[in-house]
Design a protein around this motif. Structure first.
Motif, PDB file in Angstrom:
ATOM      1  N   CYS A  59       6.678  -3.782  -6.701  1.00  0.00           N
ATOM      2  CA  CYS A  59       5.263  -4.042  -6.442  1.00  0.00           C
ATOM      3  C   CYS A  59       5.082  -5.471  -5.942  1.00  0.00           C
ATOM      4  O   CYS A  59       5.549  -6.422  -6.551  1.00  0.00           O
ATOM      5  CB  CYS A  59       4.476  -3.829  -7.735  1.00  0.00           C
ATOM      6  SG  CYS A  59       2.751  -4.336  -7.620  1.00  0.00           S
TER       7      CYS A  59
ATOM      8  N   CYS B 216       2.809  -2.898   2.021  1.00  0.00           N
ATOM      9  CA  CYS B 216       3.703  -2.660   0.878  1.00  0.00           C
ATOM     10  C   CYS B 216       4.422  -1.333   1.090  1.00  0.00           C
ATOM     11  O   CYS B 216       3.782  -0.329   1.436  1.00  0.00           O
ATOM     12  CB  CYS B 216       2.883  -2.615  -0.409  1.00  0.00           C
ATOM     13  SG  CYS B 216       3.856  -2.032  -1.817  1.00  0.00           S
TER      14      CYS B 216
ATOM     15  N   CYS C 291       3.365   4.735  -4.921  1.00  0.00           N
ATOM     16  CA  CYS C 291       2.248   4.094  -5.605  1.00  0.00           C
ATOM     17  C   CYS C 291       0.913   4.661  -5.117  1.00  0.00           C
ATOM     18  O   CYS C 291       0.561   4.513  -3.942  1.00  0.00           O
ATOM     19  CB  CYS C 291       2.303   2.583  -5.373  1.00  0.00           C
ATOM     20  SG  CYS C 291       1.004   1.675  -6.230  1.00  0.00           S
TER      21      CYS C 291
ATOM     22  N   CYS D 208      -5.378  -2.625  -3.076  1.00  0.00           N
ATOM     23  CA  CYS D 208      -4.569  -1.441  -2.768  1.00  0.00           C
ATOM     24  C   CYS D 208      -5.388  -0.168  -2.967  1.00  0.00           C
ATOM     25  O   CYS D 208      -5.366   0.745  -2.139  1.00  0.00           O
ATOM     26  CB  CYS D 208      -3.313  -1.410  -3.639  1.00  0.00           C
ATOM     27  SG  CYS D 208      -2.259  -2.868  -3.399  1.00  0.00           S
TER      28      CYS D 208
END
Ligand code: SF4
Ligand code: SF4
Ligand SMILES: [Mg+2]
Ligand SMILES: [Mg+2]
Ligand SMILES: [Mg+2]
Ligand SMILES: [Mg+2]
Ligand SMILES: [Mg+2]
Ligand SMILES: [Mg+2]
Ligand SMILES: [Mg+2]
Ligand SMILES: [Mg+2]
Ligand SMILES: [Mg+2]
Ligand SMILES: [Mg+2]
Lengths: 84, 363, 341, 341, 363, 84
Positions: free
Chosen positions: B312, B327, B334, B351
């Motif tokens: 992360c 990411c 995720c 996010c």
């Protein structure tokens, strides 16, 4: 963060002492009891900004109106500057 | 709703957007500090209405995202020990090192979701034979209400109430971001509701030290595009000033009564930010005189510090170095249903905001 | 119903034992209220005749509080299943009715619920034909849970299938969204607020029937967005048909107070539960006529064409915001929690 | 099923929210296990075809513990409803399946229950065609409650009705009574005991079908004496037909351990619950043939003719005791409580 | 089951019944003291197999039936106050003045149904922060087990356990019945399980004072018909002796170990019998040294004495003056589902036994 | 009252001291832990009478057999008396 919404103070429901004050705020008819301790200046009829059950600010009507003139203000300012 | 609907007006917003397009000549990176602003930008689709050259960078202003893992574990520990833990709704799904508060509740913990910390006082009164702890997270905006709950407890002589506090402060975080060697930020939108409490004066030193425009901005679409407009205008003009787009709410001096309440209960201290690390003098800690309302003191919970998920990159996200879709884990391993880091949990986390609302995902 | 004559004030475990107390409860309340030739057999099952294709749907109703603004769990249990059957393009005819009661429930409350069920069933034109009553220990239930399973005859003109949906089809909603969920939220401990918001719980079968009568196979799909709200259901539709859904936020019917309550708690009305709302996907050739029929029916007065099917962004729901931006509407993950700080 | 891949170890409220977590739970466990053309539509209802008369029955299953000797709540929920449909003289075909789960239930336990449901449904020849899943807060449920509603086609030769019952008709039971109730009792806190008693939970539909095939309208009635035991059900029969029932205690099949457990707790096996027992009322002309068919079927090995219908003592069940005296068998009042002092 | 099944033998029982028919020449009223024997007589249909001249009178030997209303109210009060109340199953449906224990449980009380008082000790151990009370009713038979629970608590140092005791004694009740001016009883069947503890020696004084046969008798059909046979035989022969039909269980001296345990905890005192009134020296009270295990002492619950339902003739039933079906309420307003008095609740109560099993109802 | 049933003592499971003793009793295969404190004389294999979780008596096999001879005994007794 800090989700806060504007509502109208419609009643003072309790005043424990000079600082602790509770009132009802209406958000388009949704009514919630909120702490008024942080807005000693707020009167019935005023709009306050409420965050997690506490009014944290009164809303300045004049300033609110001015928001819509922003472009004009900044524009005028530019014109002024341009004119220099 | 008065003071809300009018700031969602299509024409007014469009006028400002057009003006931004008109004046933008160079690439600008503007960071909105506040997660609420991120949420609003993405949910209203503003990012794609901006000129390509104006890039919004999403800051660390989501209290849920930056609350340390360790503290979540402590709240869970309390819940497991039979304490009634009260929390804001957005905090309860954030994963601790083993599980979330919500999962702990499913295993039998007495967790209460509250709208206001002040309501925790009623719960403490209704349950005199139980300990009640409010999980008091937040930025400067939330600190007064959390402090008020302690003052209420004191006033009413309630002894079974305490708070597990994690209050972080915006200006030190801005400074930490600006000090980062990878920092590319050209201007800031200041967090309007933080400033409703603290005023704007804190920002003068930053503006002059870093020669960077800071525009205190509200949360509605019109507020945001205006804030961006003011920032771009200063940048294009080579200025760096403190401006206040949100003058209907924010005064230079802030809310004196609220600052008083904060100062009664809290003093400034070092704070760890999840994903970022410790920032000196970046938070509030409970003052000596009110230690009996400090859950960490009262229960002496010692949890082991556990490392974050190594995949992360929340730290880079929170410092604005990367965007969520940069990411590798984003949307793959995720997701909100299985978050690897805090920014995917809170709906204000960058996010999660991207996952839920951003049309980028379509491409 | 005369509570004096019932002979007990609260329901206890004995009422679920299958013995005389159970029979007593059933005779004095259930059989008395719902009496009809099927149920009067008092057997564990009933025998009915249905011609043609049969739509079957089941739902359990678990709700706190059991009495809420605008309704109670009893009418909800009827409307929910009646509507699910209607969404299949069928005419609801029969319901089974199963209670799980937590001991200690007041008989007066139970009677009120049973009478609401009766009223809702009558209004919906369905018969309760078989049932079951269980009682669980205190602390092992939540006052009352109700399961209803419904059976209906598929409407002769119905040709409901996601496979009939094409690009350009319109999505119409019959009225204000998010009312039920916010009515419940207003009574939830720690979050409660004053308002006049009422649950929209109601039966939709007659309006559905009217639409099928008039528009037949021009109606591609019905869905009632209960749990998960319209956002989740629209996302499911997009996924099922492998096409996109495009919406306009400005057109979605949202009552002022409901909107304000959502703002206050940081909830998105797209994900809030409904109990009297349905979405219908129709051929664009009849969109205005459908809207007309709906607006002239009391269950569709606030109907609106909120969006359409598109080949762009397959599997995604995209909504144009009030200010002309775009967002996707992703499905709800878990329970929507109030977002405050 | 691979629990590793499920992605969660316990079920929580989010799994009942109607959002992505709900879909996840359904896809990975429910739809995967039960996949069939009806259920695969993943809609809130299913459309099926049934010819002729349809028998419908519903039951909610609430039991502590959910795993017990000889079974679990899952297979019970299938057998119970399959049997209720069979008791109507019908051939069970479809089941609806609705869960109410208390948050915190282990996913591994849920999977075990779901797999038992699958196995029991397969063995009974029924399809799960529609369902529902709700999750309630900890302390507001009891691990898991299951509602099943069953649909079956009435057997073409069936002519089941209490009105066909005449004096002299025989009452036959398919096997040992009181096993299920005593298996559960053996695990009840404060009363627990060691034994090898297992629940008799099983599906009876094939044996019922065989009997209808062979004996048609010589079969007057089927009843499965679950809650309330055979005593309560026989009393209900006597009342329904306004005739007497005469039994012989010595003939009622009662397993030794079950008898001993009843003695120990002061319980009367006549009122203890069964889950794999049924009573059949037959014309005396075929009593021995029926007994024969039953004894040759694995679900009826211990069948016995335990009594008959009489015009004496209308509405009463009278049982001759082991020593030749007579008692009446009154219906159970509330829950049967252990009688100790 | 060994020692059970063989006493339910049709032929053996019939032989004895035939003999009774053979020897009976006059009308005899024989009282079985014990509710368990009433239950067995009715459930096995023995009453109607006896000669008409042999009339069984049902005695007060049902501890559930004679437990005072007032004490049930106390148990309910404890349950309402949050105490974990443990009880035998038959006690919990008995109506107190307002409701029963079962109904109180339905309203939220933590009531546990136990097979044995000794298991209440485990419950007290598992719930150290709660008070646990065992509702210890019973005749002499049950007193040792109830006393054992107190001895266990003492041995293990458990302080959150106490008993709400109501122990009544058989011989004083028999004497009270015999002293009643309406008494028509010619012989007694002695309660076999009471005698398993106390032995038979207590009955010699009664036999000689009242010149009445007492036959200590077991509970199975063969036991009962034998006991009746012995009684009738004595009566027909003009004898009055103490006989022991139940010699496989009952010794003259009783169970010395059990009597010791009783005497450790209890001493004889006055007791109120529901439906009968107070009988001097007719029960056990907890000794001074064990008062801390006495729930009445520990909680000082004072409930108001409430009169019984005036239409219920339980007193006459329990003293054998009337039979259940001679009560106007029987089977009409008074049923097990809505009992007016205790004998309709306990399945050992004479009214309930008649209601459930007696074929008299058919007529 | 006083529901008690006979079972076979099959194991001694704990012996806290000379008085407190616990064992398993089988009732046709139903096994229950019961207190043996009141029957110090009971050995494994003996039949005991159990009431509310405590064995209150051991069962005397000889006396049990005699029960079936009651009529004979009393009859014989009568005959004896008659013969007098
Ligand atoms: S997408 Fe997930 S893994 Fe990546 S930074 Fe955000 S929270 Fe961390
Ligand atoms: S029948 Fe009822 S009212 Fe009559 S004596 Fe018995 S318990 Fe009392
Ligand atoms: Mg059924
Ligand atoms: Mg309504
Ligand atoms: Mg539904
Ligand atoms: Mg639906
Ligand atoms: Mg049922
Ligand atoms: Mg459904
Ligand atoms: Mg099995
Ligand atoms: Mg059933
Ligand atoms: Mg459903
Ligand atoms: Mg049945």
């Amino acid at each position: 963060m800090c989700l806060s919404i504007p509502g109208k103070l419609i009643a003072i429901t309790s005043q424990l002492d000079e600082t602790f004050r509770v009132g009802k705020v209406s958000f388009d008819g949704i009514i919630k009891e909120v702490s008024l301790t942080l807005v000693p200046e707020a009167n019935i009829g005023d709009y306050v900004l409420v965050h997690v059950g506490a009014a944290i600010s009164t809303i300045d009507e004049d300033e609110a109106k001015k928001t819509f003139d922003l472009l004009k203000q900044l524009g005028e300012l530019n014109e002024l500057e341009d004119n220099k | 709703m008065k003071y809300l609907s009018e700031y969602r007006n299509l024409e007014e917003t469009k006028k400002v957007l057009d003006e931004i397009h008109k004046i933008t000549t160079r690439e600008w990176n503007i960071m909105e500090i506040c997660g609420g602003q991120t949420h609003s930008l993405v949910k209203n689709g503003i990012l794609e209405l901006l000129p390509e050259k104006v890039r919004m960078i999403h800051g660390p202003g989501c209290p849920v995202c930056v609350t340390p893992l360790n503290l979540i574990d402590k709240a869970i520990e309390l819940l497991e020990q039979g304490v009634i833990v009260c929390s804001f709704g957005d905090m309860i799904r954030v994963p601790g090192s083993k599980k979330s508060l919500l999962e702990t509740k499913a295993l039998g913990g007495d967790l209460r979701i509250l709208y206001s910390p002040i309501e925790a006082i009623s719960i403490a009164k209704k349950n005199p034979d139980k300990e009640v702890v409010f999980f008091a997270v937040g930025f400067e905006t939330t600190a007064p209400a959390n402090a008020l709950s302690v003052l209420h407890a004191e006033k009413e002589g309630i002894t079974n109430y305490s708070i597990l506090a994690s209050h972080v402060l915006v200006p030190p975080a801005m400074e930490a971001i600006l000090d980062d060697k990878f920092c590319t930020i050209n201007a800031f939108l200041g967090a309007g509701h933080v400033c409703a409490i603290m005023g704007t004066k804190e920002y003068y030193p930053l503006v002059s030290k870093y020669k960077i425009p800071i525009v205190v901005t509200g949360f509605e679409p019109l507020d945001l595009v205006q804030g961006i407009y003011i920032a771009v205008k200063q940048l294009e003009e080579g200025k760096y000033e403190l401006a206040n787009q949100y003058s209907r709410i924010v005064k230079e001096e802030g809310n004196i009564a609220a600052i008083d309440v904060i100062n009664k209960i809290f003093e400034i201290g070092n704070r760890e930010w999840r994903g970022i690390g410790e920032i000196p003098n970046s938070g509030y800690v409970i003052k000596e005189a009110y230690r009996k309302y400090d859950a960490e003191e009262k229960f002496n919970i010692s949890t082991i510090k556990v490392p974050e998920n190594p995949n992360c990159i929340a730290g880079e996200i929170l410092r604005g170095i990367k965007k969520p879709n940069q990411c590798d884990q984003f949307g793959k391993t995720c997701k909100p249903s299985n978050p690897l880091g805090a920014p995917m949990v809170s709906s204000e986390g960058a996010c999660a905001a991207y996952y839920h609302f951003s049309t980028n995902l379509i491409d | 119903m005369d509570i004096e004559n019932i002979g007990f004030e609260t329901i206890n475990l004995g009422h679920g034992s299958g013995g005389e107390l159970t029979r007593n409860l059933l005779d004095k309340i259930i059989f008395k209220t719902f009496s009809n030739p099927y149920l009067d057999q008092k057997h564990d099952g009933s025998i009915v005749k249905i011609e043609g294709e049969v739509a079957i749907s089941t739902d359990s109703f678990v709700i706190t509080p059991i009495f809420f603004k605008g309704g109670n769990i009893g009418e909800l249990a009827v409307h929910g299943t009646v509507n699910d059957v209607a969404m299949c393009g069928a005419i609801p005819k029969y319901l089974s009715l199963a209670f799980i009661i937590e001991e200690g429930l007041k008989v007066s409350e139970f009677i009120e619920i049973v009478q609401s069920i009766k009223k809702a069933a009558d209004e919906s034109g369905v018969l309760i034909i078989t049932g079951d009553t269980k009682v669980v220990e205190r602390g092992k239930g939540d006052k009352i849970f109700i399961n209803t399973t419904g059976f209906g005859q598929v409407h002769p003109k119905a040709n409901i299938s996601v496979h009939n949906i094409k690009e350009g089809d319109k999505i119409i909603v019959n009225g204000f969204i998010a009312q039920h969920g916010m009515a419940i939220m207003s009574e939830r401990e720690g979050l409660e607020f004053e308002s006049t918001i009422e649950s929209d719980s109601t039966n939709l079968n007659f309006l559905v029937n009217d639409l099928l009568d008039v528009f037949g196979d021009k109606i591609k799909l019905f869905r009632d967005p209960t749990r998960g709200g319209i956002g989740t259901v629209l996302h499911e539709i997009a996924n099922d048909i492998n096409k996109g859904v495009f919406l306009k936020e400005a057109i979605i019917p949202l009552e002022k107070q409901v909107a304000a309550a959502c703002e206050m708690l940081g909830l998105d009305p797209m994900y809030v539960a409904n109990e009297g709302v349905f979405l219908v996907v129709v051929d664009p050739s009849v969109e205005n006529e459908v809207l007309n029929v709906m607006r002239n029916h009391k269950k569709g007065k606030n109907a609106a064409i909120i969006g359409e099917i598109t080949n762009e962004h397959p599997n995604k729901v995209v909504m144009e915001s009030l200010i002309g931006g775009k967002r996707i509407v992703s499905p709800l993950v878990g329970e929507q929690l109030p977002r405050i700080c």
